[in-house]
Design an enzyme around this catalytic site. Structure first.
Site, PDB file in Angstrom:
ATOM      1  N   GLY A  71      61.882  47.966  62.278  1.00 61.56           N
ATOM      2  CA  GLY A  71      61.246  48.928  63.177  1.00 61.56           C
ATOM      3  C   GLY A  71      60.954  48.299  64.530  1.00 61.56           C
ATOM      4  O   GLY A  71      61.700  47.443  65.018  1.00 61.56           O
ATOM      5  N   SER A  72      59.817  48.674  65.103  1.00 60.19           N
ATOM      6  CA  SER A  72      59.540  48.370  66.515  1.00 60.19           C
ATOM      7  C   SER A  72      59.479  46.893  66.868  1.00 60.19           C
ATOM      8  O   SER A  72      59.526  46.557  68.054  1.00 60.19           O
ATOM      9  CB  SER A  72      58.222  49.003  66.929  1.00 60.19           C
ATOM     10  OG  SER A  72      58.224  50.345  66.582  1.00 60.19           O
ATOM     11  N   THR A  73      59.332  46.001  65.888  1.00 56.78           N
ATOM     12  CA  THR A  73      59.270  44.585  66.242  1.00 56.78           C
ATOM     13  C   THR A  73      60.589  44.114  66.850  1.00 56.78           C
ATOM     14  O   THR A  73      60.646  43.043  67.449  1.00 56.78           O
ATOM     15  CB  THR A  73      58.949  43.720  65.017  1.00 56.78           C
ATOM     16  OG1 THR A  73      59.768  44.147  63.935  1.00 56.78           O
ATOM     17  CG2 THR A  73      57.492  43.831  64.639  1.00 56.78           C
TER      18      THR A  73
END
Lengths: 579, 95
Positions: A294-296
């Site tokens: 995801g956003s990492t």
């Protein structure tokens, strides 16, 4: 002389007889001592002599000790005794069974059934791994056909704190899991044997020769620091319980050496008590389990964007109206953020901004950057069962694939790979191999894979994430500046993504002005009400980082009270009493 | 035939006694070697024994000094806590 000659024949015959007897004697002696095939000859005598004096003595060897980087023991072997019996002999004296069963703490019937079950054999274990005193008590009964055998049992003083990385051995002291398995040949000792001559009182009087030389197991120093390991374990366990999560992992990586300072997972297990181990808790999830990040991934995609030359940190992307249509999918931001520069896209974790950025770039650039940072590649730790992750490459990229790559879907990785990728950001674009063993020679040379101009720009953005306006405000550490990124990913399910199952993560670098460590936190399936990486993982990052930096003796950046010391000079007035 | 002189006799006696002395020396040295080997053996046994004890003490020490136990004792019995940022005084060394 006449009387002599008269009887000389008698004299001669006596002499002859004596000579014959003497010859017979000499022959007998010679046949006993020299000729090999005589019955009860020298071979027999030598054998009898040897049987009374020559003994084979074992030379014991230990399995090497596993320690942390400071020499704290993590796995130590100590001798224990195993009791075994020869059923052939023991079955012949049933009168001893009662005493023996009592000493073993068994019922007499149990012993009887065990002996009859193995009545055809000559070896059966009665009890394994007893403390030496208890074994001595059983042998002290003097029951025929019962013997002891010295074995080694592995103890793990750190218990569940370091269970996954250290691993464990099986009952025969062979590596079964973790580093115990990976370095089994290095750790294992090989016991030897030698032949000695013993006298009547059992003293060794002569060493005849070595049958097999013993080789002790070599010690192994892991890269982990038990203090950090304990800290990470405690904080992760607390968070996993608090949020009712299914599992979780924390990895702390040393930026300058690539060593893993701590690696913990929940659920864990106690390697000293094998009866209660659940198979699912055996996995070192930080290394063996992959997840969609995801956003990492967004800061790494931005790194690729900066490197492409098409974007710079102040490039503005219009995210109005807060959603974007890609193919048949609509990608949403929580609210309409309007015009955002790259820094604020990262700080707000804007899906729309990332999508627009990715679609404006060459399709392969983001994937190439991920690959360079170590995704989809083994980290080279040699840990058994380490996952490589999946980083697909396409010859023809669909727009949705390009977009999802930029915000961390459509690929997966391990927590260690995530930390490793961020270590490049933290060390000005230098990549160092990950190590689970203590590096003997410092410093470790890094390989420059990204220009430091771009990594420091991304680091600046990551500091904004942790500010009050960012998604990772709970990752803040009081005494040190930190930088990092939250991630909240829907878990893949049969036929798509689950609406109510998430993975919350946070990965960060501290201290941000002069990075020492990278800390990656992953919380798997926290309960419904709180699941954002910023809510579940960021607090773990904060407490682990604060404690870790203090333990690493990093001076706090924001200490309100400062004193300066200098050498005493001749003119100084001494006011107080000094020690 | 001349009467044999005393020279050869002395030589034989000297050689014979040297032979006996050397034989006794061999016996004594062998005995010495056996004693030393026995001592070596018992020292080796002792060393193995000590090795075992060291391992046990190591385990004992790390059990008593485990971080969770030290932390629990420090917090509950000694009422200690981690210093707050305001409580830390940073001492800079003058350049």
């Amino acid at each position: 002389m006449q009387h002599l000659t008269l009887k000389s024949w008698r004299l001669y015959s006596v002499v002859l007889a004596m000579l014959v007897l003497a010859a017979l004697l000499i022959w007998r002696i010679a046949s006993l001592q020299v000729l090999p095939d005589t019955d009860r000859g020298y071979q027999f005598l030598q054998g009898q002599g040897d049987a009374r004096t020559i003994r084979t003595e074992p030379i014991s060897a230990y399995r090497g000790v596993i320690t942390d980087r400071n020499g704290e023991p993590l796995a130590v072997s100590t001798p224990v005794e195993s009791i075994w019996a020869n059923p052939q002999i023991l079955l012949q004296n049933p009168k001893d069974w009662g005493r023996l069963a009592q000493a073993l703490g068994w019922k007499k019937a149990e012993l009887e059934s065990r002996l009859t079950r193995y009545s055809g054999k000559e070896f059966v274990y009665l009890e394994r791994h007893l403390p030496p005193q208890e074994a001595a008590a059983i042998i002290g009964l003097g029951v025929d056909g019962v013997y002891t055998q010295r074995e080694y049992r592995r103890y793990y003083p750190a218990g569940e704190v370091a269970a996954h990385i250290v691993g464990m051995t099986d009952i025969d002291d062979r590596g079964q899991e973790g580093m115990e398995l990976a370095y089994d040949a290095w750790l294992a000792g090989e016991s030897g044997a030698k032949q000695v001559l013993k006298d009547l009182r059992g003293r060794t009087v002569k060493e005849l020769g070595l049958i097999q030389s013993a080789r002790s197991g070599r010690p192994l120093a892991l890269s982990i620091d038990l203090r950090l390991q304990y800290l990470a374990h405690r904080e992760l366990k607390k968070a996993v319980q608090e949020f009712g999560a299914k599992a979780g992992s924390v990895v702390v990586l040393d930026v300058r050496t690539g060593e893993v300072l701590a690696m913990v997972n929940q659920p864990s297990y106690n390697p000293n008590d094998r009866t209660s181990i659940h198979p699912a808790s055996l996995r070192n999830r930080a290394l063996t389990d992959v997840f969609e990040p995801g956003s990492t991934m967004k800061p790494l995609a931005v790194l690729a964007a900066l490197e492409s030359g098409k974007f710079h940190p102040y490039s503005v992307i219009d995210t109005t109206p807060g959603y974007v249509q890609v193919g048949r999918k609509t990608l949403l931001d929580p609210v309409n953020y309007g015009e955002l520069d790259l820094t604020r896209i990262i700080a707000k974790s804007s899906q729309v901004g990332m999508t627009k950025m990715a679609l404006a770039m060459e399709p392969n650039l983001i994937r190439d950057m991920y690959y360079r940072l170590g995704l989809g590649q083994g980290t080279g730790t040699g840990f058994p069962g380490e996952a490589v992750g999946v980083l697909p490459s396409y010859t023809k990229w669909k727009p949705i694939q390009r977009a999802t790559y930029a915000f961390g879907y459509g690929l997966n990785l391990t927590v260690l790979q995530l930390a490793h990728a961020y270590a490049v950001l933290a060390s000005d674009g230098e990549q160092r191999p990950v190590s689970l063993l203590r590096n003997e020679e410092e410093p470790v040379a890094g390989q420059k894979i990204v220009d430091s101009e771009y990594t420091s720009a991304v680091m600046k953005m990551l500091r904004k994430v942790v500010s009050m306006q960012g998604t990772g405000s709970r990752a803040k550490v009081e005494a040190y500046p930190v930088a990092g990124k939250t991630g909240t990913a829907h878990k893949a399910d049969a036929g798509g993504y689950a609406d109510n199952r998430y993975i919350g993560s946070f990965v960060g670098v501290a201290p941000a002005d002069h990075p020492d460590i990278v800390v990656a936190v992953m919380i798997d399936e926290p309960n419904d009400s709180k699941y954002h990486g910023g809510q579940v993982a960021a607090p773990v990052f904060s407490s682990v980082t604060e404690g870790a930096l203090r333990l690493l003796q990093e001076p706090p950046r924001s200490a309100p009270n400062r004193l300066t010391v200098r050498k005493r000079e001749p003119g100084d007035q001494v006011v107080g009493v000094t020690l | 035939m001349n009467k044999p002189g005393r020279g050869p006799l002395v030589l034989v006696v000297a050689l014979w006694s040297a032979c006996v002395v050397s034989a006794l020396a061999v016996v004594s040295v062998t005995q010495q070697v056996r004693r030393n080997i026995d001592e070596l053996e018992s020292l080796r046994r002792e060393s193995a024994e000590l090795q075992v004890q060291w391992g046990q003490y190591l385990l004992e020490q790390s059990t008593w000094a485990s971080y969770s136990r030290v932390e629990a004792k420090a917090r509950r019995e000694l009422n200690m806590h981690v210093p707050q940022v305001e409580q830390i005084i940073l001492i800079d060394k003058e350049p």
